[in-house]
Motif scaffolding. Structure first.
Motif, short mmCIF file in Angstrom:
data_model
loop_
_atom_site.label_atom_id
_atom_site.label_comp_id
_atom_site.label_asym_id
_atom_site.label_seq_id
_atom_site.Cartn_x
_atom_site.Cartn_y
_atom_site.Cartn_z
N LEU A 1 -10.40 -1.25 0.69
CA LEU A 1 -9.32 -1.69 -0.20
C LEU A 1 -8.61 -2.90 0.36
CD1 LEU A 1 -7.52 -1.24 -2.68
CD2 LEU A 1 -6.13 0.31 -1.27
N PHE A 2 -8.31 -2.89 1.67
CA PHE A 2 -7.61 -4.01 2.28
C PHE A 2 -8.49 -5.26 2.35
CE2 PHE A 2 -4.82 -0.82 4.65
CZ PHE A 2 -3.87 -0.90 3.67
N SER A 3 -9.83 -5.07 2.36
CA SER A 3 -10.71 -6.23 2.44
C SER A 3 -10.77 -6.99 1.12
CB SER A 3 -12.12 -5.78 2.85
OG SER A 3 -12.70 -4.97 1.83
N ARG A 4 -10.37 -6.34 0.03
CA ARG A 4 -10.35 -7.04 -1.27
C ARG A 4 -9.06 -7.82 -1.40
NH1 ARG A 4 -11.29 -2.83 -5.88
NH2 ARG A 4 -11.13 -4.76 -7.05
N LYS A 5 -9.16 -8.97 -2.05
CA LYS A 5 -7.97 -9.81 -2.21
C LYS A 5 -7.09 -9.22 -3.28
CE LYS A 5 -6.71 -14.65 -2.28
NZ LYS A 5 -6.27 -14.61 -0.92
N PRO A 6 -5.84 -8.86 -2.98
CA PRO A 6 -4.98 -8.26 -3.99
C PRO A 6 -4.59 -9.28 -5.06
CG PRO A 6 -3.76 -8.69 -1.98
CD PRO A 6 -5.19 -9.03 -1.69
N THR A 7 -4.48 -8.79 -6.31
CA THR A 7 -4.12 -9.68 -7.42
C THR A 7 -2.87 -9.24 -8.13
OG1 THR A 7 -5.50 -8.40 -8.94
CG2 THR A 7 -6.54 -10.26 -7.80
N ASP A 8 -2.36 -8.03 -7.80
CA ASP A 8 -1.18 -7.57 -8.51
C ASP A 8 -0.36 -6.69 -7.57
OD1 ASP A 8 0.66 -7.16 -10.44
OD2 ASP A 8 -0.49 -5.64 -11.53
N ASP A 9 0.94 -6.83 -7.54
CA ASP A 9 1.82 -6.04 -6.68
C ASP A 9 2.59 -5.05 -7.54
OD1 ASP A 9 3.42 -4.99 -4.83
OD2 ASP A 9 4.52 -6.82 -4.33
N ARG A 10 2.13 -3.79 -7.54
CA ARG A 10 2.77 -2.78 -8.37
C ARG A 10 3.54 -1.75 -7.54
NH1 ARG A 10 -2.26 -1.44 -12.52
NH2 ARG A 10 -2.56 -3.57 -13.26
N GLY A 11 3.56 -1.87 -6.19
CA GLY A 11 4.19 -0.85 -5.36
C GLY A 11 5.26 -1.39 -4.44
N ARG A 12 5.89 -2.50 -4.81
CA ARG A 12 6.86 -3.11 -3.91
C ARG A 12 8.03 -2.17 -3.65
NH1 ARG A 12 9.12 -8.93 -5.34
NH2 ARG A 12 7.00 -9.43 -4.64
N ALA A 13 8.56 -1.53 -4.67
CA ALA A 13 9.72 -0.64 -4.48
C ALA A 13 9.38 0.52 -3.57
CB ALA A 13 10.19 -0.12 -5.84
N GLU A 14 8.17 1.08 -3.75
CA GLU A 14 7.76 2.19 -2.90
C GLU A 14 7.62 1.75 -1.44
OE1 GLU A 14 6.47 1.39 -5.71
OE2 GLU A 14 6.50 3.13 -7.04
N ASN B 1 12.23 1.43 4.86
CA ASN B 1 13.57 1.82 5.26
C ASN B 1 13.58 3.20 5.91
OD1 ASN B 1 14.61 -0.59 4.29
ND2 ASN B 1 15.12 0.25 2.28
N ALA B 2 12.78 4.12 5.35
CA ALA B 2 12.71 5.46 5.92
C ALA B 2 12.15 5.43 7.34
CB ALA B 2 11.86 6.37 5.03
N LEU B 3 11.14 4.59 7.56
CA LEU B 3 10.56 4.48 8.90
C LEU B 3 11.56 3.89 9.90
CD1 LEU B 3 6.98 3.20 7.99
CD2 LEU B 3 7.57 5.42 8.97
N LEU B 4 12.33 2.90 9.47
CA LEU B 4 13.34 2.33 10.36
C LEU B 4 14.42 3.34 10.71
CD1 LEU B 4 13.70 -1.22 8.74
CD2 LEU B 4 12.51 -0.63 10.86
N GLU B 5 14.80 4.18 9.74
CA GLU B 5 15.77 5.23 10.02
C GLU B 5 15.19 6.25 11.00
OE1 GLU B 5 16.99 6.91 6.35
OE2 GLU B 5 18.03 5.12 5.64
N ALA C 1 3.33 -1.94 10.34
CA ALA C 1 2.41 -3.08 10.35
C ALA C 1 1.58 -3.12 9.07
CB ALA C 1 1.50 -3.02 11.57
N VAL C 2 1.13 -1.95 8.60
CA VAL C 2 0.36 -1.90 7.35
C VAL C 2 1.22 -2.34 6.18
CG1 VAL C 2 -0.82 -0.37 5.75
CG2 VAL C 2 -1.22 -0.14 8.19
N LEU C 3 2.48 -1.88 6.14
CA LEU C 3 3.36 -2.24 5.03
C LEU C 3 3.64 -3.75 5.03
CD1 LEU C 3 5.89 0.73 5.18
CD2 LEU C 3 4.10 0.36 3.49
N PHE C 4 3.90 -4.34 6.20
CA PHE C 4 4.14 -5.78 6.26
C PHE C 4 2.88 -6.57 5.89
CE2 PHE C 4 7.81 -4.67 9.04
CZ PHE C 4 8.78 -5.28 8.26
N TYR C 5 1.72 -6.03 6.25
CA TYR C 5 0.46 -6.68 5.89
C TYR C 5 0.31 -6.73 4.37
CZ TYR C 5 -4.60 -7.16 5.18
OH TYR C 5 -5.83 -7.56 4.76
N LEU C 6 0.59 -5.61 3.72
CA LEU C 6 0.51 -5.58 2.26
C LEU C 6 1.51 -6.55 1.64
CD1 LEU C 6 0.07 -1.77 1.54
CD2 LEU C 6 -1.60 -3.57 1.13
#
Length: 512
Positions: A393-406, A412-416, A447-452
């Motif tokens: 999934l990560f190797s494919r070039k993303p074309t749409d961002d539908r999970g930004r809020a999640e 934020n939960a991880l930082l807490e 790191a995965v979240l920032f990559y996305l």
């Protein structure tokens, strides 16, 4: 991820119902011990001992206890050299330390805490340091100092009431700290706190491990080890643990250290990669300390050695018992099988007389440990497939961002969670290795979240420049193809006409 509350639950679930009785409350005595005020029995109990246990050994009673045929109780010396009746000594041994009381008092105005500090004889202590601990909702803590007057009294005033904060009185004296249990101030009345200090001693003659327990729980590729120590101070003075603490080495390669915090002056602190140390002080009475760690399973047979630095009255070892597995504990009777709430267990225990040598090491040998269960292997296979799918999934070039809020919410939960780790480390609830392993998992997920965010943000930026999704580039290129060709032909035509123009100018110049 196991919290301290789960550790306590494990301790409760692991206590057996048949072979090894539940821990006695503070006011109870060891199994088969006569009541404090009742005469000693003339004959031993008639109930048979559990399988694998021999008959009771004469004289296996707490230090200083008279034999059943004694005519009079043996006195015990206090720090001043005075004799103390045996019933009082036994009552001390099996109760929690009672050095402070805290009670609401209608005669004290709301928002006030009146503290009275006395010595071991009940005389007021003037100019004695006091610390009022305040813990607010959200975890913020602070300490407010104070000093007693000539009557041994100090009063805190204008304190917030209600459930937004809790208070705890601490009185340091002679290397020990005497503390009340935490309480909240009612909105209508104040609180009255009384703290009685004691003399302090460094000698461990009065310190006894009334009950020690090692509990083993097999979890596929690791063994969860829970250590519990019920320590009793039989003397009339507060025992001070050695400078640097009483050290207990843990088996090599242990991981995931946990401890059970207590609201008294005893602390179990991890020595990273080595073991633990118990520090602080123990007033007259007893306290139960607990800690836990994991050991990787290295084969079908394992030897586990845990030092025991305390003079011991009773010790028991309990383990979950998968089919075919056996357990031997050096110096203890053969382990027997039993069930607790339907769970098969193996257990053994020993009692020792006060004059016997120290029980310095608990050596446990487990044989025929089962390998990972089929369900475990299936779970590993499923996890591997999911990981492979994630890589694709990560190797494919993303074309749409539908999970930004999640993603933002999860970040934020991880930082807490990372901030909570630092708080738990500072308070001693977890050790450095536990903090490091959990922090590493948080960093990986972040790191995965920032990559996305980066890849999806790049795709979105490219789409905003053209007004079309990045996936439409191919169609756009196809549509613009003829235009580009036409433009190129025109340029080529212009380039071809330029030499003709130069020849014409040259000819005209020659004629002139």
């Amino acid at each position: 991820m196991r919290t301290t509350s789960k550790l306590l639950l494990s301790l409760a679930l692991m206590a057996p119902a048949s072979l090894l009785a539940q821990d006695a409350p503070p006011d109870e005595l060891p199994p088969d011990h006569p009541p404090l005020e009742a005469p000693a029995p003339e004959a031993p109990p008639t109930d048979p001992a559990p399988e694998g246990h021999g008959p009771p050994i004469e004289g296996e009673l707490p230090p200083g206890h008279p034999p059943p045929t004694a005519d009079a109780p043996t006195p015990v010396e206090d720090p001043h050299g005075h004799a103390t009746p045996m019933d009082e000594t036994m009552e001390r041994a099996f109760r929690e330390p009672r050095v402070a009381s805290a009670d609401p008092n209608p005669s004290i105005p709301a928002g006030q805490i009146r503290i009275r500090v006395v010595d071991e004889h009940g005389a007021p202590l003037a100019d004695q340091e006091i610390q009022l601990g305040i813990m607010r909702q959200g975890g913020d803590r602070e300490r407010t100092p104070g000093r007693t007057d000539a009557t041994g009294t100090f009063t805190y005033t204008e304190l917030p009431t209600g459930s937004g904060q809790a208070y705890r009185v601490n009185v340091p004296r002679g290397g020990a700290t005497y503390s009340s249990t935490p309480f909240q101030l009612p909105t209508a009345i104040g609180y009255d706190v009384r703290v009685q200090t004691q003399q302090t001693v460094r000698s461990d003659r009065s310190l006894l491990l009334v009950l020690g327990q090692t509990m083993l729980e097999l979890r596929d590729e690791r063994i969860h080890v829970i250590q519990q120590a019920r320590l009793s101070n039989l003397g009339a003075a507060t025992y001070l643990f050695p400078e640097g603490g009483t050290r207990i080495e843990l088996p090599e390669g242990y991981v995931s250290f946990q401890t059970q915090p207590v609201m008294t002056d005893q602390r179990v602190v991890e020595l990273a990669g080595e073991g633990v140390r118990i520090e602080g002080s123990l007033p007259t009475g007893q306290v139960t300390l607990a800690w836990a760690f994991d050991l990787p399973v290295t084969g079908s047979e394992m030897d586990i050695e845990i030092p025991n630095p305390f003079r011991t009255f009773q010790y028991r070892v309990i383990s979950t018992a998968p089919r075919g597995m056996s357990m031997d504990v050096e110096g203890m009777p053969q382990a027997v099988r039993f069930e607790d709430q339907g769970q098969p267990l193996l257990g053994t225990e020993i009692q020792r007389a006060p004059d016997e040598p120290a029980f310095s090491t608990i050596h446990v040998r487990l044989r025929d440990i089962p390998g990972p269960s089929p369900a475990r292997l299936y779970a590993i296979a499923v996890a591997s497939l999911l990981l492979l799918g994630g890589v694709l999934l990560f190797s494919r070039k993303p074309t749409d961002d539908r999970g930004r809020a999640e993603r933002v919410a999860r970040r934020n939960a991880l930082l807490e969670e990372a901030a909570e780790l630092e708080r738990q480390l500072a308070s001693g609830e977890i050790g450095p290795e536990t903090r490091q392993s959990r922090r590493a998992a948080i960093v990986r997920e972040l790191a995965v979240l920032f990559y996305l965010d980066e890849r999806l943000g790049t795709a979105e930026a490219a789409s905003s420049k053209t007004g079309r999704p990045e996936g439409d580039r191919a169609a756009r290129s196809k549509a613009e193809g003829p235009k580009r060709k036409s433009g190129s032909a025109q340029i080529a035509s212009n380039d071809e006409s330029e030499p003709s123009k130069r020849r014409a100018r040259s000819e005209e110049s020659g004629r002139s």
